[in-house]
Scaffold this motif. Sequence first.
Motif, PDB file in Angstrom:
ATOM      1  N   HIS A 248     -13.089 -21.589  -5.765  1.00  0.00           N
ATOM      2  CA  HIS A 248     -11.735 -22.488  -5.608  1.00  0.00           C
ATOM      3  C   HIS A 248     -11.947 -23.139  -6.969  1.00  0.00           C
ATOM      4  CE1 HIS A 248     -15.328 -24.658  -3.736  1.00  0.00           C
ATOM      5  NE2 HIS A 248     -14.793 -25.471  -4.197  1.00  0.00           N
ATOM      6  N   ILE A 249     -10.828 -24.084  -6.992  1.00  0.00           N
ATOM      7  CA  ILE A 249     -10.831 -25.130  -8.166  1.00  0.00           C
ATOM      8  C   ILE A 249     -11.396 -26.368  -7.841  1.00  0.00           C
ATOM      9  CG2 ILE A 249      -9.308 -26.221  -9.485  1.00  0.00           C
ATOM     10  CD1 ILE A 249      -7.171 -24.268  -9.327  1.00  0.00           C
ATOM     11  N   ILE A 250     -12.458 -26.955  -8.695  1.00  0.00           N
ATOM     12  CA  ILE A 250     -13.034 -28.144  -8.283  1.00  0.00           C
ATOM     13  C   ILE A 250     -12.209 -29.258  -8.835  1.00  0.00           C
ATOM     14  CG2 ILE A 250     -15.180 -29.610  -8.608  1.00  0.00           C
ATOM     15  CD1 ILE A 250     -16.654 -27.095  -9.008  1.00  0.00           C
ATOM     16  N   GLU A 251     -11.839 -29.324 -10.178  1.00  0.00           N
ATOM     17  CA  GLU A 251     -10.906 -30.329 -10.725  1.00  0.00           C
ATOM     18  C   GLU A 251     -10.569 -30.321 -11.982  1.00  0.00           C
ATOM     19  OE1 GLU A 251     -13.685 -33.569 -11.500  1.00  0.00           O
ATOM     20  OE2 GLU A 251     -15.020 -32.426 -12.690  1.00  0.00           O
ATOM     21  N   SER A 252      -9.568 -30.817 -12.651  1.00  0.00           N
ATOM     22  CA  SER A 252      -8.800 -30.430 -14.074  1.00  0.00           C
ATOM     23  C   SER A 252      -9.674 -31.148 -14.885  1.00  0.00           C
ATOM     24  CB  SER A 252      -7.461 -31.160 -13.854  1.00  0.00           C
ATOM     25  OG  SER A 252      -6.886 -30.928 -15.137  1.00  0.00           O
ATOM     26  N   VAL A 253      -9.981 -30.638 -15.993  1.00  0.00           N
ATOM     27  CA  VAL A 253     -10.627 -31.085 -17.126  1.00  0.00           C
ATOM     28  C   VAL A 253      -9.765 -31.175 -18.410  1.00  0.00           C
ATOM     29  CG1 VAL A 253     -12.425 -30.592 -18.802  1.00  0.00           C
ATOM     30  CG2 VAL A 253     -12.647 -29.900 -16.280  1.00  0.00           C
ATOM     31  N   GLY A 254      -9.403 -32.350 -18.943  1.00  0.00           N
ATOM     32  CA  GLY A 254      -8.717 -32.695 -20.118  1.00  0.00           C
ATOM     33  C   GLY A 254      -7.182 -32.633 -19.860  1.00  0.00           C
ATOM     34  N   GLU A 255      -6.165 -32.370 -20.882  1.00  0.00           N
ATOM     35  CA  GLU A 255      -4.946 -32.401 -20.836  1.00  0.00           C
ATOM     36  C   GLU A 255      -4.104 -31.177 -21.138  1.00  0.00           C
ATOM     37  OE1 GLU A 255      -3.358 -35.099 -19.553  1.00  0.00           O
ATOM     38  OE2 GLU A 255      -5.091 -36.385 -19.453  1.00  0.00           O
ATOM     39  N   HIS A 256      -4.971 -30.045 -21.181  1.00  0.00           N
ATOM     40  CA  HIS A 256      -4.282 -28.892 -21.485  1.00  0.00           C
ATOM     41  C   HIS A 256      -4.601 -27.799 -20.461  1.00  0.00           C
ATOM     42  CE1 HIS A 256      -3.728 -30.348 -25.669  1.00  0.00           C
ATOM     43  NE2 HIS A 256      -4.802 -30.810 -25.419  1.00  0.00           N
ATOM     44  N   GLY A 257      -4.725 -28.099 -19.309  1.00  0.00           N
ATOM     45  CA  GLY A 257      -4.652 -27.068 -18.198  1.00  0.00           C
ATOM     46  C   GLY A 257      -6.010 -26.390 -18.098  1.00  0.00           C
ATOM     47  N   THR A 258      -7.117 -26.950 -18.559  1.00  0.00           N
ATOM     48  CA  THR A 258      -8.442 -26.497 -18.224  1.00  0.00           C
ATOM     49  C   THR A 258      -8.833 -26.843 -16.944  1.00  0.00           C
ATOM     50  OG1 THR A 258      -8.891 -26.302 -20.738  1.00  0.00           O
ATOM     51  CG2 THR A 258     -10.816 -26.391 -19.400  1.00  0.00           C
ATOM     52  N   MET A 259      -9.706 -26.264 -16.208  1.00  0.00           N
ATOM     53  CA  MET A 259     -10.092 -26.487 -14.930  1.00  0.00           C
ATOM     54  C   MET A 259     -11.551 -26.195 -14.736  1.00  0.00           C
ATOM     55  SD  MET A 259      -7.830 -23.754 -12.715  1.00  0.00           S
ATOM     56  CE  MET A 259      -8.025 -22.064 -13.157  1.00  0.00           C
ATOM     57  N   LYS A 260     -12.269 -26.740 -13.925  1.00  0.00           N
ATOM     58  CA  LYS A 260     -13.813 -26.339 -13.432  1.00  0.00           C
ATOM     59  C   LYS A 260     -13.564 -25.630 -11.969  1.00  0.00           C
ATOM     60  CE  LYS A 260     -18.218 -28.553 -13.066  1.00  0.00           C
ATOM     61  NZ  LYS A 260     -19.177 -29.854 -13.290  1.00  0.00           N
ATOM     62  N   CYS A 261     -14.181 -24.590 -12.044  1.00  0.00           N
ATOM     63  CA  CYS A 261     -14.072 -23.811 -10.618  1.00  0.00           C
ATOM     64  C   CYS A 261     -15.446 -23.343 -10.314  1.00  0.00           C
ATOM     65  CB  CYS A 261     -13.405 -22.548 -10.993  1.00  0.00           C
ATOM     66  SG  CYS A 261     -11.915 -22.751 -11.664  1.00  0.00           S
ATOM     67  N   LEU A 262     -15.590 -23.184  -8.990  1.00  0.00           N
ATOM     68  CA  LEU A 262     -16.918 -22.950  -8.432  1.00  0.00           C
ATOM     69  C   LEU A 262     -16.779 -21.703  -7.607  1.00  0.00           C
ATOM     70  CD1 LEU A 262     -19.862 -23.734  -7.360  1.00  0.00           C
ATOM     71  CD2 LEU A 262     -18.705 -24.962  -5.529  1.00  0.00           C
ATOM     72  N   PHE A 263     -17.781 -20.686  -7.620  1.00  0.00           N
ATOM     73  CA  PHE A 263     -17.666 -19.518  -7.232  1.00  0.00           C
ATOM     74  C   PHE A 263     -18.727 -19.122  -6.114  1.00  0.00           C
ATOM     75  CE2 PHE A 263     -15.384 -19.230 -11.110  1.00  0.00           C
ATOM     76  CZ  PHE A 263     -14.199 -18.786 -10.749  1.00  0.00           C
ATOM     77  N   ASN A 264     -18.765 -18.276  -5.246  1.00  0.00           N
ATOM     78  CA  ASN A 264     -19.745 -17.866  -4.244  1.00  0.00           C
ATOM     79  C   ASN A 264     -21.168 -17.017  -4.819  1.00  0.00           C
ATOM     80  OD1 ASN A 264     -18.344 -15.486  -4.984  1.00  0.00           O
ATOM     81  ND2 ASN A 264     -18.515 -14.918  -2.752  1.00  0.00           N
ATOM     82  N   ALA A 265     -21.144 -16.915  -6.208  1.00  0.00           N
ATOM     83  CA  ALA A 265     -22.325 -16.234  -6.750  1.00  0.00           C
ATOM     84  C   ALA A 265     -21.992 -16.237  -8.271  1.00  0.00           C
ATOM     85  CB  ALA A 265     -22.162 -14.747  -6.514  1.00  0.00           C
ATOM     86  N   PRO A 266     -23.287 -16.144  -9.154  1.00  0.00           N
ATOM     87  CA  PRO A 266     -22.984 -16.575 -10.497  1.00  0.00           C
ATOM     88  C   PRO A 266     -21.937 -15.668 -11.116  1.00  0.00           C
ATOM     89  CG  PRO A 266     -25.224 -16.439  -9.969  1.00  0.00           C
ATOM     90  CD  PRO A 266     -24.614 -15.935  -8.567  1.00  0.00           C
ATOM     91  N   ILE A 267     -21.173 -16.133 -11.891  1.00  0.00           N
ATOM     92  CA  ILE A 267     -20.210 -15.705 -12.697  1.00  0.00           C
ATOM     93  C   ILE A 267     -20.440 -15.258 -14.127  1.00  0.00           C
ATOM     94  CG2 ILE A 267     -18.928 -17.699 -13.368  1.00  0.00           C
ATOM     95  CD1 ILE A 267     -16.182 -16.326 -13.270  1.00  0.00           C
ATOM     96  N   LYS A 268     -20.110 -14.056 -14.416  1.00  0.00           N
ATOM     97  CA  LYS A 268     -20.281 -13.425 -15.852  1.00  0.00           C
ATOM     98  C   LYS A 268     -19.347 -13.900 -16.970  1.00  0.00           C
ATOM     99  CE  LYS A 268     -23.022  -9.605 -14.088  1.00  0.00           C
ATOM    100  NZ  LYS A 268     -23.263  -8.200 -13.996  1.00  0.00           N
ATOM    101  N   GLN A 269     -19.819 -13.945 -18.186  1.00  0.00           N
ATOM    102  CA  GLN A 269     -18.831 -14.294 -19.085  1.00  0.00           C
ATOM    103  C   GLN A 269     -17.557 -13.491 -19.308  1.00  0.00           C
ATOM    104  OE1 GLN A 269     -19.540 -17.400 -20.909  1.00  0.00           O
ATOM    105  NE2 GLN A 269     -17.435 -17.273 -21.623  1.00  0.00           N
ATOM    106  N   HIS A 270     -17.731 -12.316 -19.154  1.00  0.00           N
ATOM    107  CA  HIS A 270     -16.700 -11.431 -19.533  1.00  0.00           C
ATOM    108  C   HIS A 270     -15.770 -11.063 -18.352  1.00  0.00           C
ATOM    109  CE1 HIS A 270     -19.912  -9.035 -17.930  1.00  0.00           C
ATOM    110  NE2 HIS A 270     -18.994  -8.218 -17.285  1.00  0.00           N
ATOM    111  N   ASP A 271     -15.871 -11.829 -17.024  1.00  0.00           N
ATOM    112  CA  ASP A 271     -14.995 -11.906 -15.990  1.00  0.00           C
ATOM    113  C   ASP A 271     -13.778 -12.526 -16.161  1.00  0.00           C
ATOM    114  OD1 ASP A 271     -14.468 -10.947 -13.339  1.00  0.00           O
ATOM    115  OD2 ASP A 271     -16.131 -12.119 -12.459  1.00  0.00           O
ATOM    116  N   THR A 272     -12.845 -12.016 -15.303  1.00  0.00           N
ATOM    117  CA  THR A 272     -11.577 -12.835 -15.234  1.00  0.00           C
ATOM    118  C   THR A 272     -11.133 -13.162 -14.047  1.00  0.00           C
ATOM    119  OG1 THR A 272     -10.896 -10.853 -16.738  1.00  0.00           O
ATOM    120  CG2 THR A 272      -9.081 -12.091 -15.748  1.00  0.00           C
ATOM    121  N   VAL A 273     -10.562 -14.471 -14.061  1.00  0.00           N
ATOM    122  CA  VAL A 273     -10.312 -15.449 -12.732  1.00  0.00           C
ATOM    123  C   VAL A 273      -8.855 -15.020 -12.544  1.00  0.00           C
ATOM    124  CG1 VAL A 273     -10.405 -17.461 -11.927  1.00  0.00           C
ATOM    125  CG2 VAL A 273     -12.133 -17.040 -13.497  1.00  0.00           C
TER     126      VAL A 273
END
Length: 760
Positions: free
Chosen positions: A701-726
Amino acid sequence: DSIINKKTSTVTAKYNLHKKDGILTILTNSSAFAPHYEFINGQTATVYAALDLCRVCDLILFVIDGDQLDPKDNIIGMDIGENTSTSSNKTHKWDHLISARGDRILAAVKAQGLPTPITVVAKTVREELDHNTIKTGKSVRRSALKRHQELKKFASRFATTEFGANNDKVIEVDLTILDNEDNIMEESEEINTVSSPMLSSAALIRSLCTISANAPKWVSEAHRPYIVSDNFLYDKNSQQLALTGYIRGQVPWCVNSLVHIPNLGTFACQNVRKEVPLHLHRCLSNAISSVTLESDGMKRESLELFATPDALEGEQNLVGFDEVLEDGEEHKALTRPAGWSDYQSSWLDAVDDLEDADNGELARELNQRKAPDSLGGDMDLDDDILPEEREALVELRRKNHKEELTFPDEVNVTEDGNARDRFARYRALKSFRKSSWDPKESLPDSYGSIYHFKSFKSTQRNVKAHAEDIAKAGSNAQGFFWGATPMHTMKMVDDNDQDEDLLEGCAPTGSYVTIIVQNVSQKVISRISEKGIISAVGLLSHENKASVLQMGLSNSTSCDQSMDIPVKSKDILTFRCGWRTWKNRPVFSQHNLNSDKHKFERFLPLNGAHFAASVFGPITYTPCPVLVFRELTDSNIKFVAHGSILTADADRIVVKRIVLTGFPVRVHKRTSTVKYMFHNPDDVRWFKPAGLTTKHGLIGHIIESVGEHGTMKCLFNAPIKQHDTVCLSLYKRIYPKFANTLPSSNDSLTVKSAIIKDSL
């Protein structure tokens, strides 16, 4: 034995078999129903005429011209002595006998359902010995015998492959034999349709009389009587159409039921008159008096296809919703906007506490139809556009179809666009299968003019049970009734069942009658040709009401696989559903058995995939085959799908899914910073309650918005990999559309009726 009626489109003959009389009517594809399709493309007319022919026949002959030469053969007759030049691939040697048009007709009629099929190999050229050639008589006979054996093997293999092992009968006919009355009497009466090497045309007719034949299963087992006219007569002064022929089917013909005539529409029956059969006309024309059954307008259903309920008066367009009120309790009509659910309309109760009570002004304002310009919708291929614009749309559709196959349901948000405004009508679901969705919530205006069933299966069961009771009563009477149950049969019925006469106003199956259909305008009758014949079928209860039909379809190998232009949902398609045909814009979807929601398909699935289609149309009970065609710009058709009717359910929920994707740019165990899904912080806060998934199966789920360009901080139920797609999935309910844009005037129901009724 004798010909009793001969027209340009039919030949009716009488035969005597084992001291039993019978009537054999012979129809051809080029003369029976084809004259009604003279105004359309020749290949299209041939397919439609063949479909009309197969649903009224008990026996169908597929004739192969055994003397047709392959146009690819440049050298003919190079057989010298015993050296015969033969093709190395015998499988393809006779493929030229089945033309491309024959393949299209065969695929269509097999999808609709075949009567008893017979394959006939016809000899059309008489073989004569040419003394100017170097061939000997022995070599010619040997070559002809070998060719005859190969042709028979091909026909047998063709019949087994196309019609199954139980319908692999092949009959050889020599059309070069000139039959006369003396030759017919001299032929052996013990003719076997399989063992005879060659039959004459007259012997073929006599052999067909000994074959057990059945109509298509969906016709023979249905509870609808039908008639194939020997002749028809139209009176333009009274606008009445008279159809004369034999009543066919298992159920007697009810004079109070509605009559559907293909290519014309649905009409009311005025009366049914008993006639003298043609083969008995000379001896019984004066002995049998004319008996007529008059229809009762009070017992006949309405001809209105669409419902016109007045919501302010409490009228409903519901079937099967029986409300039992207590004594003295009155039904209170709730004035609410169309499509509002019970939960939404409960907020209107507060209006009664206000000083200015609402008398329906709010409902009238919200129920007001929108103008055509405000309905929206993209330009499609069915609009009247320029050739250059059409070609651009075709290329765009091909590109979108390719992207849909590669990245299904994925949508990109532009940098200058707001996702909260663009996807305001979408919602997120915690579980696609378990999350609730009210089927009555925010329905479109078009759903207010169709009929809704509480339980279509229950209604269908009751209607079929009543038809079975009528068929059983007619069988007990053994056909000796006319408009009422005979007295000797009524004594066999229980006292509890004597209150209702099931055979009231019914004519027995197999009787020769004239059916008078009323209110047939000259504009409607001009659609058919006087050279052809007409078929008519009696409709069951509620079958002249419009609803949302759910069809189970597939694009199998028998359909046209050369899809130059992908078929998209809401394209205008032609549906042949049993006895009726109409055009409309369907919605394709998956058919989920373990969920009340079904995922929307943007394009018609190919390669034999099974799917469902939701479309506005007249109610039809199962079993009923469905054939879907697409008309091209050159007035030709493409056979795109086939299947059957599933149900008529306006509450079936079809939801469109879109997937917004983002990419992790910074990863730390279960948390990640995701970019490129949104482009402003307001969109991030708007979609914060929605859940996230990844293509590797994580949930977050989304935790919060970061910055002014639509970047967001998200939390998942397991460690996420860099090449994954949200991914963020959103859903919106989709509804079928009519084949035209609904006008803002009060003539919308007339236009919608013309879409379906005028094209039947």
